[in-house]
Scaffold this active site. Structure first.
Site, PDB file in Angstrom:
ATOM      1  N   ALA A 135      32.152  75.947  19.722  1.00  0.00           N
ATOM      2  CA  ALA A 135      31.135  76.986  19.505  1.00  0.00           C
ATOM      3  C   ALA A 135      31.747  78.076  18.642  1.00  0.00           C
ATOM      4  O   ALA A 135      32.962  78.103  18.416  1.00  0.00           O
ATOM      5  CB  ALA A 135      30.706  77.592  20.845  1.00  0.00           C
ATOM      6  N   LYS A 136      30.954  78.944  18.134  1.00  0.00           N
ATOM      7  CA  LYS A 136      31.444  80.132  17.440  1.00  0.00           C
ATOM      8  C   LYS A 136      30.347  81.170  17.481  1.00  0.00           C
ATOM      9  O   LYS A 136      29.166  80.828  17.609  1.00  0.00           O
ATOM     10  CB  LYS A 136      31.786  79.798  15.981  1.00  0.00           C
ATOM     11  CG  LYS A 136      32.762  80.750  15.361  1.00  0.00           C
ATOM     12  CD  LYS A 136      34.184  80.361  15.732  1.00  0.00           C
ATOM     13  CE  LYS A 136      35.210  81.282  15.119  1.00  0.00           C
ATOM     14  NZ  LYS A 136      36.574  80.766  15.337  1.00  0.00           N
ATOM     15  N   GLY A 137      30.732  82.426  17.370  1.00  0.00           N
ATOM     16  CA  GLY A 137      29.727  83.480  17.374  1.00  0.00           C
ATOM     17  C   GLY A 137      30.167  84.634  16.509  1.00  0.00           C
ATOM     18  O   GLY A 137      31.294  84.664  16.006  1.00  0.00           O
TER      19      GLY A 137
END
Ligand code: NAD
Length: 442
Positions: A135-137
């Site tokens: 994931a990344k944000g």
């Protein structure tokens, strides 16, 4: 940065003061505007999937992010105005475990960049064999112009908006560019208001809030381990090998320190303001002192000044880009003279440049392997939080060593047996595990 106590290397790398009077965030490593990050990562995936003859169904599932959130985060700024920020979280894949990946605060953050970085996390966690997905944000903002209070409000607001997507067994954020242990502490605190004390909800926390020994140096240590192993495999004597490192932040400075301990000769390092060169080798402890005093590596006595462009073209055995994506591209690749390139940053070499380096026989060791030490020790932190039991530094480092060298051996075997570039060999190791798990689930 917001707190010098919590993340000294980040503070040292960003020298300006923001308007709150606190040391500012580092100017962010970012891809040149012409680079389509999403396209690059998909291209590499496609080459590996084709080589493996992966079935189309599996390709479709692995290529497509599972969930993408775009949220608004209103913040009442110090001047009384309400400012609206946009935040993102892309949960790319979780067949092997909860989503895992950093949060980036930067003006150029957008959904494409976040999506692409999220997919890299999926390949990285599979390759290094930690039971996480990818994931990344991030939030589109310029932290260099924000006060500590504004950053805290932004972080807490973002955490509230992401709340339904986070969870100790669902999605566990970590620091990335311009976020640090203090930001993780705010996330943990905000999440805890609703769910109770939950240290395992983030990694990269301050030590006394459940952070792990060795997390700050983990990516640099992983970089050193892979450099050492690659030197052994390709007949380069690391002792006295000349090394140039672009970026002297968390990753670059730790890699420099630890490679110097292996008797490599670090001849050049740089930060966003420029670089320094010394043919006989830099004293890294002194460079760190100079950085602490002045906020930059430049103008260190007894060294020659080089700019970042020149640093990349120095005649060295090993070049380590540890700052920005797209640093080596079609415009400068022909001037690169290093024998081996160790990708400590994410996507520092564009695909065109990669092809050119391959043609010239330059060994390129890929990012998803080189910089995987960070997420590996994040996994150890999560495990320690769940067990409520602390590991000492020697245990953390020994386990990191095991994960890094095992992944290296697998990648090297793929490279040798199938005559694949190291990057594609690394993707194949990761995709093989992901494909197998996906088949078992569907
Ligand atoms: P950092 O912010 O601590 O340091 C970045 C360094 O790069 C600083 O010295 C900064 O001055 C320099 N820099 C910034 N822009 C530059 C430019 N245009 N030219 C030259 N130097 C420049 O960041 P970091 O945590 O060390 O991360 C570096 C890279 O490694 C990033 O690409 C990041 O995504 C990647 N990475 C970091 C980790 C981690 O655990 N920190 C893990 C995996 C990947």
């Amino acid at each position: 940065m917001t707190s010098s106590v919590l993340n000294p290397t980040k503070v040292r790398s960003g020298s300006k003061k923001n308007r709150a009077g606190a040391p500012s965030h580092t100017k962010t490593p970012s891809l040149p505007k012409h680079t389509d990050f999403d396209q690059i990562t998909n291209q590499q995936f496609d080459i590996a999937a084709e080589h493996m003859k992966l079935e189309q169904e599996i390709r479709m599932l692995l290529r497509t992010p599972y969930r993408e959130l775009i949220v608004q985060v209103p913040v009442r700024m110090a001047d009384g105005n309400l400012k609206l920020f946009h935040g993102y979280r892309v949960q790319h894949n979780a067949v092997r475990g909860p989503y895992k990946g950093g949060l980036r605060f930067h003006p150029e953050v957008d959904i494409n960049e976040v999506r692409s970085l999220a997919s890299l996390m999926t390949w990285k966690t599979a390759l290094i064999d930690v039971p996480f997905g990818g994931a990344k944000g991030g939030v589109t903002c310029d932290p260099t112009t924000m006060s500590r209070q504004e950053l805290q409000s932004l972080t807490r607001g973002f955490t509230q908006k992401l709340d339904m997507a986070l969870g100790v067994y669902r999605d566990i954020p970590a620091p990335d560019v311009n976020t640090n242990a203090q930001v993780m502490a705010w996330i943990m605190d905000e999440y805890g208001k609703k769910h109770g004390y939950t240290p395992a909800i983030v990694t990269g926390k301050p030590l006394n809030l459940g952070g792990s020994q060795g997390r700050d140096q983990a990516t640099g240590r992983g970089t050193m381990i892979i450099t050492r192993e690659a030197c052994k495999a390709f007949g380069i004597n690391l002792k006295n090998a000349s090394v140039a490192i672009q970026g002297f932040g968390n990753v670059g400075s730790w890699a420099a320190r630890l490679l110097a301990e292996q008797c490599a000769k670090i001849v050049a390092v740089s930060d966003v303001r420029g670089g320094i060169f010394k043919e006989t080798g830099l004293d890294i402890a002194k460079v760190l002192e100079h950085l602490k005093e002045t906020g930059s590596v430049v103008d260190m006595p007894g060294t020659r000044t080089v700019d970042n462009a020149e640093l990349l073209t120095l005649d060295v055995d090993i070049l380590i880009p540890a700052a920005m994506g797209g640093a080596i591209n079609k415009d400068n690749v022909e001037q690169v003279k290093a024998r081996m390139l160790i990708e400590a940053a994410n996507s520092p070499v564009t695909p065109e440049a990669d092809e050119s380096l391959q043609t010239r026989g330059v060994i390129v060791v890929p990012d998803i392997l080189v910089n995987a030490g960070g997420v590996t020790v994040s996994y150890f932190e999560w495990v320690q939080n769940l067990q409520q039991f602390h590991w000492d530094l020697s245990h953390v480092n020994a386990e990191l060593e095991k994960h890094m060298t095992r992944a290296w051996q697998q990648v090297l075997a793929g490279h040798r047996e199938n005559k694949l570039p190291l990057r594609i060999a690394a993707y194949c190791v990761a995709l093989d595990k992901l494909a197998e798990t996906t088949r078992q689930r569907y």
